[in-house]
Design a protein around this motif. Structure first.
Motif, PDB file in Angstrom:
ATOM      1  N   PHE A 131     -24.391  18.115  -8.630  1.00  0.00           N
ATOM      2  CA  PHE A 131     -24.124  16.983  -9.550  1.00  0.00           C
ATOM      3  C   PHE A 131     -23.949  15.612  -8.438  1.00  0.00           C
ATOM      4  O   PHE A 131     -24.140  14.718  -8.805  1.00  0.00           O
ATOM      5  N   LEU A 132     -22.987  15.796  -7.317  1.00  0.00           N
ATOM      6  CA  LEU A 132     -22.770  14.822  -6.459  1.00  0.00           C
ATOM      7  C   LEU A 132     -24.133  14.240  -5.808  1.00  0.00           C
ATOM      8  O   LEU A 132     -24.432  13.022  -5.739  1.00  0.00           O
ATOM      9  N   TYR A 150     -14.246   7.892  -2.927  1.00  0.00           N
ATOM     10  CA  TYR A 150     -15.646   8.704  -3.424  1.00  0.00           C
ATOM     11  C   TYR A 150     -16.270   8.806  -2.105  1.00  0.00           C
ATOM     12  O   TYR A 150     -16.842   9.892  -1.703  1.00  0.00           O
ATOM     13  N   PHE A 180     -25.885  12.509  -8.648  1.00  0.00           N
ATOM     14  CA  PHE A 180     -25.414  11.136  -8.900  1.00  0.00           C
ATOM     15  C   PHE A 180     -25.895  10.244  -7.924  1.00  0.00           C
ATOM     16  O   PHE A 180     -26.034   9.076  -8.049  1.00  0.00           O
TER      17      PHE A 180
END
Length: 260
Positions: free
Chosen positions: A109-110, A155, A113
């Motif tokens: 997912f990272l 992040y 993204f």
């Protein structure tokens, strides 16, 4: 972890060299170096920390390249350095405390993204160049930008890929219009985030040194010697390659995750 051998060393060197080339032209090299380390047998947390430490020295070149533009940046914007450093170390700590199994599940997912952010970068930069705005220069807006930069740093210290486009958008809101100054400040703040995270990863013994040393040399060589070749190919072609690699890596890791 698989043994460190000639073939894995070659793959790591090639991935880091390519990451250095990509970063010098378009950014997004982490989308190559990090997944490669996973496929070479490192667990996802170690791969992330190793990639951050290995690629960071090459990023210094980008910071140095914009040193003239950095000297012209408004002094008030240097206040963003503090949340960058705090967020970067907080993100690194969060990565240290995240169980590998959970981070393994987050990685596809990272990467997805970060790839989507990377795809949006050119569109955002075009909008920033043509935006007819005086920006928001009050102390209240600067405080809001510092809070946002803290989240970007968090992040960035945790994963890192894609932070550049987030910072460009925030700098535009603060009234910056010179895209070269914006890129210079973005590179400087990104260097702060990744630099403090890298120091912590080294201190916490989270990196795999055989790959770090090899990839650091490769990334510097890629950024220095391969940029000319990448420029001849064209920035658009390089960006398309990064997007293709990002989606391919995300898909392969989703499949790997579902196959467990």
């Amino acid at each position: 972890m698989h043994p460190f051998d000639f073939y894995r060393a070659g793959a790591a060197f090639g991935a880091a060299f390519l990451a250095g080339v990509i970063n010098s032209v378009a950014g997004g090299g982490t989308l190559v170096s990090f997944p490669t380390l996973i496929w070479l047998g490192l667990d996802s947390v170690t791969a992330n920390a190793t990639s951050t430490v290995a690629i960071w020295p090459a990023a210094l070149g980008g910071m140095w390249g914009y040193r003239r533009e950095l000297r012209m940046v408004e002094q008030r914007l240097l206040a963003l350095v503090a949340p960058s450093l705090i967020g970067g170390i907080a993100g690194a700590l969060l990565l240290r405390w995240t169980p590998p199994a959970i981070f393994d599940a987050l990685v596809p997912f990272l990467i997805l993204f970060a790839t989507l952010l990377f795809m949006a970068q050119d569109a955002v930069q075009r909008k920033l160049k043509t935006a007819a705005t005086t920006g928001h220069r009050s102390a209240r807006w600067l405080a809001g930008a510092m809070a946002f930069q803290l989240m970007v740093g968090l992040y960035g210290g945790y994963f890192g890929a894609g932070i550049g486009i987030l910072m460009l958008a925030a700098l535009s809101i603060l009234g910056m219009t010179d895209i070269h100054q914006m890129n210079g400040l973005k590179n400087f703040l990104g260097g702060c985030i990744n630099g403090v995270a890298a120091v912590y990863f080294i201190w916490a013994k989270m990196v795999y040194w055989p790959y770090v040393l090899l990839m650091a040399v490769a990334a510097v060589l890629g950024g220095w010697g391969g940029a000319g070749m990448a420029r001849r190919v064209g920035r658009t072609a390089v960006r398309r390659m990064v997007v293709a690699i990002g989606f391919g890596m995300a898909l392969s890791l989703f499949i790997k995750l579902l196959a467990r």
